[in-house]
Design a protein around this motif. Structure first.
Motif, PDB file in Angstrom:
ATOM      1  N   GLY A 257     -18.841  67.908  38.737  1.00  0.00           N
ATOM      2  CA  GLY A 257     -18.690  66.452  38.862  1.00  0.00           C
ATOM      3  C   GLY A 257     -17.257  66.012  38.606  1.00  0.00           C
ATOM      4  N   LEU A 258     -16.669  66.558  37.554  1.00  0.00           N
ATOM      5  CA  LEU A 258     -15.301  66.144  37.199  1.00  0.00           C
ATOM      6  C   LEU A 258     -14.310  66.545  38.281  1.00  0.00           C
ATOM      7  CD1 LEU A 258     -14.893  66.872  33.396  1.00  0.00           C
ATOM      8  CD2 LEU A 258     -14.844  64.678  34.561  1.00  0.00           C
ATOM      9  N   THR A 259     -14.378  67.832  38.705  1.00  0.00           N
ATOM     10  CA  THR A 259     -13.381  68.300  39.671  1.00  0.00           C
ATOM     11  C   THR A 259     -13.601  67.669  41.047  1.00  0.00           C
ATOM     12  OG1 THR A 259     -14.770  70.237  39.997  1.00  0.00           O
ATOM     13  CG2 THR A 259     -12.880  70.514  38.582  1.00  0.00           C
ATOM     14  N   ALA A 260     -14.822  67.191  41.303  1.00  0.00           N
ATOM     15  CA  ALA A 260     -15.079  66.594  42.612  1.00  0.00           C
ATOM     16  C   ALA A 260     -14.725  65.105  42.637  1.00  0.00           C
ATOM     17  CB  ALA A 260     -16.541  66.788  43.013  1.00  0.00           C
TER      18      ALA A 260
ATOM     19  N   TRP B   4     -16.160  58.707  30.519  1.00  0.00           N
ATOM     20  CA  TRP B   4     -14.851  58.044  30.354  1.00  0.00           C
ATOM     21  C   TRP B   4     -13.880  58.576  31.406  1.00  0.00           C
ATOM     22  CZ3 TRP B   4      -9.779  59.308  29.417  1.00  0.00           C
ATOM     23  CH2 TRP B   4      -8.943  58.246  29.035  1.00  0.00           C
ATOM     24  N   LEU B   5     -13.875  59.925  31.575  1.00  0.00           N
ATOM     25  CA  LEU B   5     -12.966  60.539  32.546  1.00  0.00           C
ATOM     26  C   LEU B   5     -13.289  60.085  33.966  1.00  0.00           C
ATOM     27  CD1 LEU B   5     -12.756  64.184  31.152  1.00  0.00           C
ATOM     28  CD2 LEU B   5     -10.857  62.566  31.348  1.00  0.00           C
ATOM     29  N   ILE B   6     -14.577  60.088  34.293  1.00  0.00           N
ATOM     30  CA  ILE B   6     -14.974  59.678  35.648  1.00  0.00           C
ATOM     31  C   ILE B   6     -14.634  58.203  35.864  1.00  0.00           C
ATOM     32  CG2 ILE B   6     -16.961  59.219  37.168  1.00  0.00           C
ATOM     33  CD1 ILE B   6     -16.885  62.075  37.136  1.00  0.00           C
TER      34      ILE B   6
ATOM     35  N   GLY C 209     -10.808  57.717  35.876  1.00  0.00           N
ATOM     36  CA  GLY C 209     -10.070  58.541  36.826  1.00  0.00           C
ATOM     37  C   GLY C 209     -10.482  58.333  38.270  1.00  0.00           C
ATOM     38  N   SER C 210     -11.507  57.521  38.499  1.00  0.00           N
ATOM     39  CA  SER C 210     -11.902  57.256  39.884  1.00  0.00           C
ATOM     40  C   SER C 210     -12.380  55.816  39.962  1.00  0.00           C
ATOM     41  CB  SER C 210     -13.036  58.198  40.298  1.00  0.00           C
ATOM     42  OG  SER C 210     -14.211  57.843  39.612  1.00  0.00           O
ATOM     43  N   ARG C 211     -12.539  55.327  41.161  1.00  0.00           N
ATOM     44  CA  ARG C 211     -12.927  53.928  41.276  1.00  0.00           C
ATOM     45  C   ARG C 211     -14.437  53.744  41.224  1.00  0.00           C
ATOM     46  NH1 ARG C 211      -9.879  50.387  44.567  1.00  0.00           N
ATOM     47  NH2 ARG C 211      -7.665  50.758  44.289  1.00  0.00           N
ATOM     48  N   ILE C 212     -15.166  54.867  41.204  1.00  0.00           N
ATOM     49  CA  ILE C 212     -16.613  54.713  41.303  1.00  0.00           C
ATOM     50  C   ILE C 212     -17.238  54.350  39.962  1.00  0.00           C
ATOM     51  CG2 ILE C 212     -16.900  56.236  43.278  1.00  0.00           C
ATOM     52  CD1 ILE C 212     -17.920  58.380  41.385  1.00  0.00           C
ATOM     53  N   ASN C 213     -18.332  53.632  40.058  1.00  0.00           N
ATOM     54  CA  ASN C 213     -19.040  53.221  38.858  1.00  0.00           C
ATOM     55  C   ASN C 213     -20.345  54.008  38.767  1.00  0.00           C
ATOM     56  OD1 ASN C 213     -19.988  51.832  36.683  1.00  0.00           O
ATOM     57  ND2 ASN C 213     -20.690  50.064  37.890  1.00  0.00           N
ATOM     58  N   MET C 214     -20.312  55.081  37.957  1.00  0.00           N
ATOM     59  CA  MET C 214     -21.483  55.951  37.872  1.00  0.00           C
ATOM     60  C   MET C 214     -22.271  55.612  36.613  1.00  0.00           C
ATOM     61  SD  MET C 214     -21.181  59.947  38.667  1.00  0.00           S
ATOM     62  CE  MET C 214     -21.017  60.469  37.002  1.00  0.00           C
ATOM     63  N   PRO C 215     -23.436  54.982  36.762  1.00  0.00           N
ATOM     64  CA  PRO C 215     -24.150  54.545  35.557  1.00  0.00           C
ATOM     65  C   PRO C 215     -24.674  55.730  34.742  1.00  0.00           C
ATOM     66  CG  PRO C 215     -25.423  54.082  37.548  1.00  0.00           C
ATOM     67  CD  PRO C 215     -24.144  54.666  37.996  1.00  0.00           C
ATOM     68  N   PRO C 216     -24.429  55.737  33.407  1.00  0.00           N
ATOM     69  CA  PRO C 216     -24.953  56.816  32.571  1.00  0.00           C
ATOM     70  C   PRO C 216     -26.491  56.796  32.574  1.00  0.00           C
ATOM     71  CG  PRO C 216     -23.374  55.476  31.359  1.00  0.00           C
ATOM     72  CD  PRO C 216     -23.647  54.769  32.624  1.00  0.00           C
ATOM     73  N   ASN C 217     -27.094  57.957  32.345  1.00  0.00           N
ATOM     74  CA  ASN C 217     -28.558  58.095  32.269  1.00  0.00           C
ATOM     75  C   ASN C 217     -29.292  57.817  33.572  1.00  0.00           C
ATOM     76  OD1 ASN C 217     -28.475  58.907  29.624  1.00  0.00           O
ATOM     77  ND2 ASN C 217     -28.739  56.834  28.829  1.00  0.00           N
ATOM     78  N   ALA C 218     -28.544  57.634  34.673  1.00  0.00           N
ATOM     79  CA  ALA C 218     -29.210  57.494  35.971  1.00  0.00           C
ATOM     80  C   ALA C 218     -29.178  58.862  36.632  1.00  0.00           C
ATOM     81  CB  ALA C 218     -28.478  56.486  36.831  1.00  0.00           C
ATOM     82  N   GLY C 219     -30.258  59.245  37.292  1.00  0.00           N
ATOM     83  CA  GLY C 219     -30.302  60.569  37.901  1.00  0.00           C
ATOM     84  C   GLY C 219     -30.613  60.477  39.376  1.00  0.00           C
ATOM     85  N   ASP C 220     -31.408  61.430  39.839  1.00  0.00           N
ATOM     86  CA  ASP C 220     -31.731  61.480  41.264  1.00  0.00           C
ATOM     87  C   ASP C 220     -32.994  60.705  41.605  1.00  0.00           C
ATOM     88  OD1 ASP C 220     -29.561  63.189  41.668  1.00  0.00           O
ATOM     89  OD2 ASP C 220     -30.758  64.900  41.013  1.00  0.00           O
TER      90      ASP C 220
END
Ligand code: UDP
Ligand code: MG
Length: 327
Positions: A224-227, A146-148, A151-162
Motif C-alpha cells: 500500500g505504501l509503495t503503491a 499518516w504517511l498515506i 503523502g498522497s491526495r487520496i482520502n483512505m478511511p481507516p477501518n474500511a475494507g473490501d
C-alpha cells in the motif's frame, strides 16, 4: 431523487477454501437479495481452493440458484480474486462481500438503500476494531495512515475494507487502472466518486481460519505504501540532510576543540558508535529504496494479475462479455 432498484445486482464473493461457509451463505444471500433487484447474480471467485468450494457452487447452480463460478488457475490472493470478480461482474450495482459470512447481509441491504439515495460507493467501516488491538499495532496503523494521508491526495478511511457496494461507473473506472499492485483499499479511494460509510460489526468466522496474520498484514501495508505514496523516499532525503548538517556541526566542534583548547579528538568509542549508527541508517534507507525498486520490478514485468481456469456463462438477460483474464 430516489434511484430505481437495480436491473442487475452482482454480488462478488472471493473465496479461498470456503466450501463449508458458502453452503450456508449462498442460499441465504439468494433468499434475502432476490427482491433487491430485477435480476441477481452471485459471482463466486474460487481463488485456487483445495477444498470443495467449486463443487458446492456447481451443485447449488444445479439447484437453480442464480450463481456464476469463476475459477482462477491457482491461489492469487484476495486482491487478485476481487479484480477478477470486478472484471467479470455485469451488474449495474456490484456488491463485494467475503465468502466466509463475516459481512452481515443486513448491512449489505443498507448499502443498496444508500445507493438508491444517490451514492456511488457505500463502504463498510468496522466498528470498535481499533479498541481491541495492541498499542504497537495501533501505532503502526496510525503511522501508515499518516504517511498515506500526507503523502498522497487520496482520502483512505481507516477501518474500511473490501466490504462495499460500487455503482457500475465505479467498476468501469477501476477496470481502467493498469497497475499490478492491487492494493484495493487504495484503488477504491483513488477513483473517488460520491461515497458514504456504514458502520458494521463483523460476525465471527463459522468455519476455517483467517488468511491474514500479522506478517501478511505488514507486507500488505508495504504494498500500500509503495503503491500510493513517495513520502518514505522524501523522508530518506530529509534524514540524509539532517545527518549531514549534524556531522558538519560535530566536525566544526572537533576542529575548534583541537585548535582553541588543544584537546585531541577523544576516543575510539565515539568513532565506533557513529560508524555503526550511520551504517544502520544507510542500510535502512537502502531498504526503503529497495522496496520501491521491487514495486517497479513487479510493474514492468506486465504479468496478468490473475489467470482464469474457467467461467460459467453470464446470467440469461445479463448483457456482459466473457472475462479473459486480467490485463
Ligand atoms: N480470500 C481469497 N484468497 C486468499 C485469501 C482469502 O479469496 O488468498 C477470501 C476468503 O475466502 C474470504 C475473504 O477473502 O472470503 C477474506 O479472507 P479472510 O476471512 O481470511 O480474511 P479476514 O476476514 O480475516 O480479513
Ligand atoms: Mg474473514
Amino acid at each position: 431523487m430516489l434511484r430505481e432498484r437495480p436491473g442487475l445486482l452482482s454480488v462478488v464473493l472471493p473465496a479461498f477454501n470456503e466450501a463449508l461457509n458458502l453452503v450456508v451463505l449462498l442460499p441465504e444471500l439468494n433468499r434475502v437479495m432476490a427482491d433487491q433487484a430485477e435480476q441477481l447474480e452471485l459471482l463466486v471467485v474460487d481463488d485456487g481452493s483445495s477444498d470443495d468450494t467449486a463443487l458446492v457452487v456447481q451443485s447449488l447452480i444445479q439447484q437453480g440458484l442464480p450463481l456464476r463460478l469463476l475459477r482462477l488457475s491457482r491461489n492469487f490472493g484476495k486482491e487478485a480474486a476481487l479484480c477478477a470478480g470486478l472484471d467479470t461482474a455485469d451488474g449495474d450495482v456490484v456488491l463485494i462481500m467475503d465468502a466466509d459470512g463475516q459481512h452481515p447481509i443486513a448491512t449489505a441491504l443498507q448499502m443498496i438503500d444508500e445507493w438508491r439515495h444517490g451514492f456511488d460507493v457505500v463502504y463498510g467501516v468496522q466498528k470498535g476494531r481499533s479498541e481491541t488491538q495492541s498499542l504497537a499495532r495501533r501505532s503502526c496503523t496510525r503511522l501508515f495512515y499518516w504517511l498515506i494521508h500526507h503523502g498522497s491526495r487520496i482520502n483512505m478511511p481507516p477501518n474500511a475494507g473490501d466490504f462495499r457496494l460500487l455503482d457500475r461507473r465505479v467498476v468501469l473506472a477501476l477496470r481502467t487502472l493498469p497497475e499490478r499492485a492491487r492494493y484495493m483499499k487504495g484503488l477504491f479511494a483513488w477513483v473517488g466518486f460520491k461515497a458514504h460509510a456504514i458502520e458494521y460489526v463483523p460476525h465471527s468466522r463459522e468455519h476455517g481460519v483467517s488468511s491474514y496474520g500479522l506478517l501478511q498484514l505488514l507486507s500488505f501495508a508495504l504494498v500500500g505504501l509503495t503503491a500510493f505514496t513517495k513520502m518514505p523516499l522524501r523522508l530518506v532525503s530529509v534524514l540524509g540532510l539532517l545527518v549531514s548538517v549534524l556531522s558538519l556541526v560535530f566536525g566544526a566542534w572537533v576542529v575548534l576543540e583541537k585548535t582553541l583548547f588543544g584537546q585531541p579528538v577523544s576516543g575510539f568509542t565515539t568513532l565506533a558508535a557513529s560508524i555503526t549508527f550511520l551504517a544502520g541508517v544507510q542500510l535502512l534507507c537502502l531498504g526503503i529504496i529497495a522496496e520501491y525498486l521491487g514495486r517497479v520490478f513487479d510493474e514492468v514485468k506486465h504479468r496478468p494479475i490473475y489467470l482464469l481456469q474457467d467461467l460459467t456463462p453470464p446470467m440469461s438477460g445479463g448483457g456482459g462479455e466473457q472475462g479473459e483474464g486480467g490485463t
